[in-house]
Write a protein that holds these residues in place. Structure first.
Motif, PDB file in Angstrom:
ATOM      1  N   GLY A  68      47.125   6.759  11.683  1.00 16.15           N
ATOM      2  CA  GLY A  68      48.494   7.052  11.263  1.00 16.15           C
ATOM      3  C   GLY A  68      49.241   7.734  12.389  1.00 16.15           C
ATOM      4  N   ASP A  69      50.477   8.063  12.074  1.00  9.63           N
ATOM      5  CA  ASP A  69      51.356   8.693  13.032  1.00  9.63           C
ATOM      6  C   ASP A  69      50.744   9.966  13.625  1.00  9.63           C
ATOM      7  OD1 ASP A  69      53.654   8.961  14.380  1.00  9.63           O
ATOM      8  OD2 ASP A  69      54.915   9.451  12.656  1.00  9.63           O
ATOM      9  N   THR A  70      50.345  10.875  12.737  1.00  9.78           N
ATOM     10  CA  THR A  70      49.845  12.172  13.190  1.00  9.78           C
ATOM     11  C   THR A  70      48.498  12.054  13.895  1.00  9.78           C
ATOM     12  OG1 THR A  70      51.066  13.254  11.426  1.00  9.78           O
ATOM     13  CG2 THR A  70      49.272  14.515  12.409  1.00  9.78           C
ATOM     14  N   THR A  71      47.595  11.239  13.347  1.00  8.26           N
ATOM     15  CA  THR A  71      46.285  11.129  14.002  1.00  8.26           C
ATOM     16  C   THR A  71      46.408  10.463  15.371  1.00  8.26           C
ATOM     17  OG1 THR A  71      45.917   9.206  12.580  1.00  8.26           O
ATOM     18  CG2 THR A  71      44.755  11.236  12.003  1.00  8.26           C
ATOM     19  N   LYS A  72      47.369   9.561  15.527  1.00  6.58           N
ATOM     20  CA  LYS A  72      47.565   8.948  16.856  1.00  6.58           C
ATOM     21  C   LYS A  72      48.088   9.973  17.850  1.00  6.58           C
ATOM     22  CE  LYS A  72      48.262   4.167  15.464  1.00  6.58           C
ATOM     23  NZ  LYS A  72      49.268   3.167  15.141  1.00  6.58           N
ATOM     24  N   LYS A  73      48.997  10.796  17.385  1.00  9.66           N
ATOM     25  CA  LYS A  73      49.517  11.852  18.267  1.00  9.66           C
ATOM     26  C   LYS A  73      48.420  12.871  18.583  1.00  9.66           C
ATOM     27  CE  LYS A  73      54.455  11.808  17.453  1.00  9.66           C
ATOM     28  NZ  LYS A  73      55.003  11.414  16.143  1.00  9.66           N
ATOM     29  N   LEU A  74      47.620  13.167  17.569  1.00 11.56           N
ATOM     30  CA  LEU A  74      46.517  14.123  17.766  1.00 11.56           C
ATOM     31  C   LEU A  74      45.551  13.592  18.825  1.00 11.56           C
ATOM     32  CD1 LEU A  74      45.083  16.744  16.796  1.00 11.56           C
ATOM     33  CD2 LEU A  74      44.000  15.375  15.004  1.00 11.56           C
ATOM     34  N   ALA A  75      45.312  12.289  18.775  1.00 13.79           N
ATOM     35  CA  ALA A  75      44.383  11.670  19.721  1.00 13.79           C
ATOM     36  C   ALA A  75      44.883  11.760  21.161  1.00 13.79           C
ATOM     37  CB  ALA A  75      44.150  10.207  19.334  1.00 13.79           C
ATOM     38  N   GLN A  76      46.175  11.965  21.309  1.00 17.16           N
ATOM     39  CA  GLN A  76      46.718  12.074  22.674  1.00 17.16           C
ATOM     40  C   GLN A  76      46.593  13.485  23.239  1.00 17.16           C
ATOM     41  OE1 GLN A  76      50.687  10.303  22.970  1.00 17.16           O
ATOM     42  NE2 GLN A  76      50.087   8.903  21.346  1.00 17.16           N
ATOM     43  N   LEU A  77      46.243  14.449  22.388  1.00 15.21           N
ATOM     44  CA  LEU A  77      46.059  15.817  22.874  1.00 15.21           C
ATOM     45  C   LEU A  77      44.709  15.929  23.561  1.00 15.21           C
ATOM     46  CD1 LEU A  77      47.413  17.962  19.897  1.00 15.21           C
ATOM     47  CD2 LEU A  77      48.632  17.159  21.929  1.00 15.21           C
ATOM     48  N   ASN A  78      44.575  16.945  24.419  1.00 13.99           N
ATOM     49  CA  ASN A  78      43.355  17.113  25.188  1.00 13.99           C
ATOM     50  C   ASN A  78      42.886  18.561  25.143  1.00 13.99           C
ATOM     51  OD1 ASN A  78      42.945  14.418  26.402  1.00 13.99           O
ATOM     52  ND2 ASN A  78      44.987  14.837  27.265  1.00 13.99           N
TER      53      ASN A  78
END
Lengths: 277, 497
Positions: A68-78
């Protein structure tokens, strides 16, 4: 602010993060979850199970699929990035005792929430058989960790690319037919998998616990968005669950409710989320 | 009430004020009662239907002066007895009439800490304005002196003039107080306790403070910036705020007292467990609790479809079940989110509705369709498990029940259907069980509310409680009143330690 300390990619879309969250790490028990948010003004709140925790180090581990939107954005964090809001541990912990022989079924990303439950069941002295299923080998997560804990491990994939080529319900049925029957089945995975696991164990009258992951806003009983029908009664997954007697859960209604925002999600995706960031 | 444009109200007020200023004789009570009651200027209903901005614009200075002149300054001050926190109402109104707005707001603040909030959301017609002599003499509570509008006027005036002062904090005592929940009760206790020099830590489960004033009451009725201003003042006084912190889960009451060094705790967690009707179809897709619907729109800002990530139904035909302020908020939010038809279904008549008269009037102006003496029997489903309508029964009123209101009785065989895609259940809240379940020794009653004495003391030593968690679902002002009493008792206890 909760800092991401470590990030691992477990498969093409599945990520594992270790997050600094000492209070949650200290209090959490098997079966509990957190809610996180990436922007306090406009971000959505999403529930994620705590896959593991280290109370001494003050860290929790989450495993999520970027869908989803949030999990995709979360996946971009490091590692080194902060998560704007993280709250927990939420939900009622898993009821743990020495049941005897327990079969734990994990499907896809559902292996992550199963992990702490198996830990606790083993610590209580249960004999644990684990069935792990995924669509293909690439999507299989935490196999080593589960193998290390399991008394017996059965791996299966839908396409036969790894382990047995079958659905998890096939070995589950075999285990239910054995003598002695399992004392308890714990099934965690996609709703449809849990639904079929429950139908598999029903004729054998093997108690079957499922862990539900519904739509939530606050996660503390205030909104009721997570409600499910269990044995004809309305229950709130966030406070009454997330675990319920699977034989009593109305899965069709739950699956319907999970699709409440399909239209809005599609529209949102078209507008602002590239599918392959 | 019919809508009168703000410009007309302002122009009329100027004329009235000129007449008043031109008088040389002092006003007699009869003169005062002849002064026209000042209506609240508001956004045009057709315009506000599609925005989230505040509906009531607030009195012009001229209107405030005129309305203040309507007050008879009764020696007996029946209005004060109607106010849950006993504000010196004639005192502050006199100051407005004399043109001293600063003095007026200072008089209010002796008793109430949140005048900009209470001036907006208090049910004045059932409290201070109900016994008003002017209203009685003119035979209508609608004609009473508009105390709430005047309260709001001076609170807004103070804020807009940048005159809000940070209250003085006494020298540090070294004592530490934890406040659980940042709604009206908690914020009030925080201010009163911090002023005495105690350290204050506020715990909030959500990512933003303000409780029901932020997640529940919509922007168009109570702008978030006003609540934030109150919180900023507390932070400037040195209160610490810990959001995303669920007492009962992240930390338990006993941990705070025994391990974390808190000398006293105040529980003000509100009534946050939505009730449902237990009818068929209540878990269909498209059925919301009002809490969920309003939280999505308010706190999560789902109305801002471009920026917010939290989705909300794009409904065409909505029914809201219930007759309180929350039901009005939900119905009017649905209007603003673009629903073509919004029905409000209530099983008694308009006279029994618990909502504020102004909210009902505003909802009607905005096109909400009211159904009285009707109630759903079941919610209907389409073939996919989504809401397709409700089947309702018609009702008639029988003998009064425990609440003193006439009991609604279903008329057999009166079933009829309304086509819908969304149903919002707004029939009240029970208390959230989290703290009750995780705090041994904390007494609660059969409804799950925490039992507290007149000073807010609970069965646990050093633990106080107030607001909806004690009262059951009530109002902002009652929660604030409870908070003030509890804070006083807490300060006295800490002084003796």
């Amino acid at each position: 602010m909760n800092r991401i300390l470590e990030k691992k990619q477990l498969s093409e879309t599945v990520f594992q993060m270790q997050i600094d969250a000492p209070l949650i790490a200290r209090e959490r028990r098997a079966g509990q979850f957190i809610i996180l948010q990436l922007c306090e003004d406009y971000g959505e709140r999403i529930p994620l199970t705590i896959a593991d925790a280290d109370a001494d180090a003050g860290t929790i581990t989450i495993i999520f699929q970027a869908v989803g939107d949030t999990t995709k954005k979360l996946a971009q964090l490091n590692a080194g990035d902060d998560i704007a809001a993280l709250v927990g541990p939420l939900g009622t912990p898993t009821h743990i005792e020495n049941f005897g022989r327990v079969v734990c079924v994990g499907g896809g990303i559902g292996v992550a929430p199963l992990h702490p439950i198996v830990q606790a069941l083993k610590a209580a002295g249960n004999h644990v058989t684990i069935i792990m299923g995924a669509r293909n080998k690439e999507l299989m997560i935490l196999e080593e960790e589960m193998r290390a804990m399991a008394d017996e491990l059965i791996v299966c994939t839908d396409d036969g690319s790894y382990g047995r080529k079958c659905l998890v319900t096939e070995p589950l049925k075999e285990l239910c037919e054995q003598d002695p029957r399992p004392n308890l089945v714990v099934a965690v995975g996609p709703p449809i998998m849990m639904k079929f696991c429950v139908e598999t164990t029903r004729p054998y009258e093997v108690p079957t616990q499922v862990s539900l992951n519904t739509i939530m806003v606050d996660g503390t009983g205030m909104c009721g968005g997570c409600r499910v029908t269990v044995g004809g009664e309305t229950k709130f997954v966030c406070v009454d669950g997330p675990e319920f007697d699977g034989h009593l859960v109305d899965f069709d209604n739950m699956i319907n409710r999970l699709g409440s925002y399909k239209k809005q999600e599609e529209a949102h995706k078209c507008r602002c989320m590239p599918d392959n960031p | 009430m019919t809508y009168i444009p703000a410009e007309k109200l302002a122009a009329d007020a100027e004329n009235v004020l000129n007449d008043l200023n031109a008088r040389t004789e002092p006003l007699t009570p009869k003169d005062r009662m002849a002064i026209p009651m000042q209506e609240m200027p508001s956004q045009d209903p057709m315009v506000r239907r599609s925005n989230m901005e505040e509906v009531a614009i607030g009195y012009t200075p001229a209107q405030a002066r005129i309305e203040a002149e309507r007050c008879l300054q009764c020696k007996t001050a029946p209005c004060v007895k109607g106010c849950p926190v006993s504000i010196n109402i004639p005192g502050f109104i006199k100051a407005i009439a004399e043109g001293d707005n600063k003095k007026a707001v200072d008089v209010i603040k002796e008793s109430s800490l949140l005048p900009a909030v209470c001036g907006r959301v208090c049910p004045q017609e059932a409290q201070c304005q109900a016994p008003c002599t002017v209203g009685k003499a003119l035979k209508s509570v609608d004609q009473a002196v508009s105390i709430g509008r005047l309260e709001r006027f001076v609170a807004d005036w103070e804020r807009e003039q940048g005159l809000v002062e940070k209250p003085t904090v006494k020298p540090a005592t070294g004592k530490k107080v934890g406040i659980i929940g940042t709604g009206p009760a908690g914020l009030t206790v925080a201010a009163d306790v911090r002023r005495e020099g105690h350290d204050v830590v506020l715990f909030e489960a959500f990512h933003k403070p303000g409780g029901v004033m932020v997640y529940g009451i919509p922007e168009f009725r109570l702008p978030k910036a006003i609540v934030q201003k109150e919180i900023d003042t507390l932070l400037a006084m040195g209160c610490e705020l810990r959001t995303n912190f669920v007492i009962g889960r992240t930390r338990k009451i006993t941990d705070l007292l025994e391990q974390d060094g808190f000398d006293a705790l105040f529980i003000g967690t509100g009534a946050g467990l939505p009730r449902f009707m237990n009818i068929e179809g209540e878990n269909l897709v498209g059925v919301y609790s009002a809490n969920e619907y309003l939280t999505r729109s308010n706190l999560m800002r789902a109305y801002d479809k471009e920026r917010a990530q939290t989705p909300i139904f794009e409904s065409e035909k909505v029914a809201v079940l219930g007759g309180g302020n929350v039901a009005m908020d939900a119905a009017r939010t649905a209007v603003r989110l673009g629903a073509k038809e919004v029905h409000l279904i209530y099983r008694r008549t308009e006279a029994e509705m618990p909502a504020r008269v102004e909210e009902i009037a505003h909802a009607k102006e905005e096109g909400v369709i009211f159904h009285f003496l009707e109630n759903p029997k079941r919610i209907l489903s389409d073939e996919k498990g989504w809401v397709s309508g409700v089947e309702c029964l018609r009702y008639e009123l029988g003998e009064p029940d425990d609440s003193g209101r006439r009991r609604p009785i279903a008329i057999e065989g009166s079933e009829f259907e309304i086509d819908l895609d969304t149903v919002i259940v707004a029939i009240g809240n029970d208390s959230n069980p989290l703290i009750r379940q995780t705090t041994p020794g904390l007494d609660t009653n059969k409804w799950g509310n925490i039992v507290a004495d007149e000073n807010g003391k609970t069965s646990l030593s050093r633990v106080f409680a107030g607001g909806d968690i004690v009262l059951g679902a009530a109002t902002v002002i009652l929660a604030m009143g409870e908070g003030r009493k509890a804070a006083k008792a807490m300060n006295e206890m800490l002084a003796k330690d």
